[in-house]
Design an enzyme around this catalytic site. Structure first.
Site, PDB file in Angstrom:
ATOM      1  N   GLY A 188      -3.201 -38.735  29.285  1.00 20.61           N
ATOM      2  CA  GLY A 188      -2.038 -39.439  28.758  1.00 20.61           C
ATOM      3  C   GLY A 188      -1.273 -40.109  29.881  1.00 20.61           C
ATOM      4  N   CYS A 230       0.594 -33.279  35.240  1.00 19.16           N
ATOM      5  CA  CYS A 230       1.146 -34.625  35.058  1.00 19.16           C
ATOM      6  C   CYS A 230       0.657 -35.508  36.196  1.00 19.16           C
ATOM      7  CB  CYS A 230       2.678 -34.542  35.062  1.00 19.16           C
ATOM      8  SG  CYS A 230       3.475 -36.139  34.830  1.00 19.16           S
ATOM      9  N   HIS A 238       4.404 -34.300  25.527  1.00 23.12           N
ATOM     10  CA  HIS A 238       4.611 -34.474  26.976  1.00 23.12           C
ATOM     11  C   HIS A 238       4.907 -35.947  27.291  1.00 23.12           C
ATOM     12  CE1 HIS A 238       3.167 -33.707  31.316  1.00 23.12           C
ATOM     13  NE2 HIS A 238       3.262 -35.015  31.232  1.00 23.12           N
ATOM     14  N   HIS A 268       8.397 -38.188  28.586  1.00 23.41           N
ATOM     15  CA  HIS A 268       8.503 -39.152  29.687  1.00 23.41           C
ATOM     16  C   HIS A 268       9.414 -40.318  29.300  1.00 23.41           C
ATOM     17  CE1 HIS A 268       5.922 -37.972  33.006  1.00 23.41           C
ATOM     18  NE2 HIS A 268       4.897 -37.716  32.204  1.00 23.41           N
TER      19      HIS A 268
END
Ligand code: NI
Length: 177
Positions: free
Chosen positions: A46, A95, A137, A141
């Site tokens: 992602g 991340c 998630h 952001h």
């Protein structure tokens, strides 16, 4: 398609709320394609627009991990969670803006998400498993929130210090090159 540089935490652009997209312009579609390429190249599952320094509500993801399964790239403009399950799930998250750091984060196990796709059509889908974790998630952001914000302050500070050091080392390497 171009691989774009990914911002590393700490960076003020990773802490801001992103703006709604009002029109799916060719530039935004190109950005989405670049983001997919950047995500696959990393590799990651992602990526959100602020991670490449664009403050728009756009994310891309593909949580297909099995090499035998066809990829499923998704482009989500203005994504929003319209329903979240009571049941919660813990996943070890990472991340691309916080390389090589992983921690358990608890989130709703299933979410229903509404968004605008790259053709401008309204879409809605229910996600579970890794897809549910990933989409939450990435939406975080867009609100300037990182997975380390769910951790205890001490752990968060430790990771942030490591990232400051990493960025300094990369700057030094760049200066030398
Ligand atoms: Ni992330």
């Amino acid at each position: 398609m171009t691989v774009r540089p990914i911002l590393i935490h700490p960076d003020p652009r990773l802490k801001k709320r992103c703006d709604e997209v009002s029109d799916i312009t060719p530039e935004l579609r190109e950005l989405a394609d670049d983001m997919l390429q950047t995500m696959y190249d990393a590799p990651g599952i992602g990526l959100a627009a602020p991670q490449v320094g664009v403050m728009s509500r756009l994310l891309v993801m593909d949580c297909v991990k099995d090499a035998d399964t066809a990829p499923r790239p998704l482009i989500l403009f203005n994504p929003r969670i319209v329903w979240a399950s009571e049941e919660r799930n813990v996943y070890e998250e990472g991340c691309l803006s916080i390389p090589d750091q992983y921690a358990d984060v608890e989130r709703p196990a299933e979410v229903r998400v509404a968004w605008i796709d790259e053709t401008g059509a309204e879409r809605e889908e229910q996600f579970d498993g890794l897809w549910a974790t990933c989409v939450q998630h990435e939406i975080d952001h867009l609100d300037g929130k990182l997975f380390i914000d769910y951790l205890k302050p001490l752990r968060r500070q430790m990771i942030t210090r490591k990232m400051v050091k990493l960025k300094r080392e990369r700057e030094r390497e760049k200066a030398r090159a």
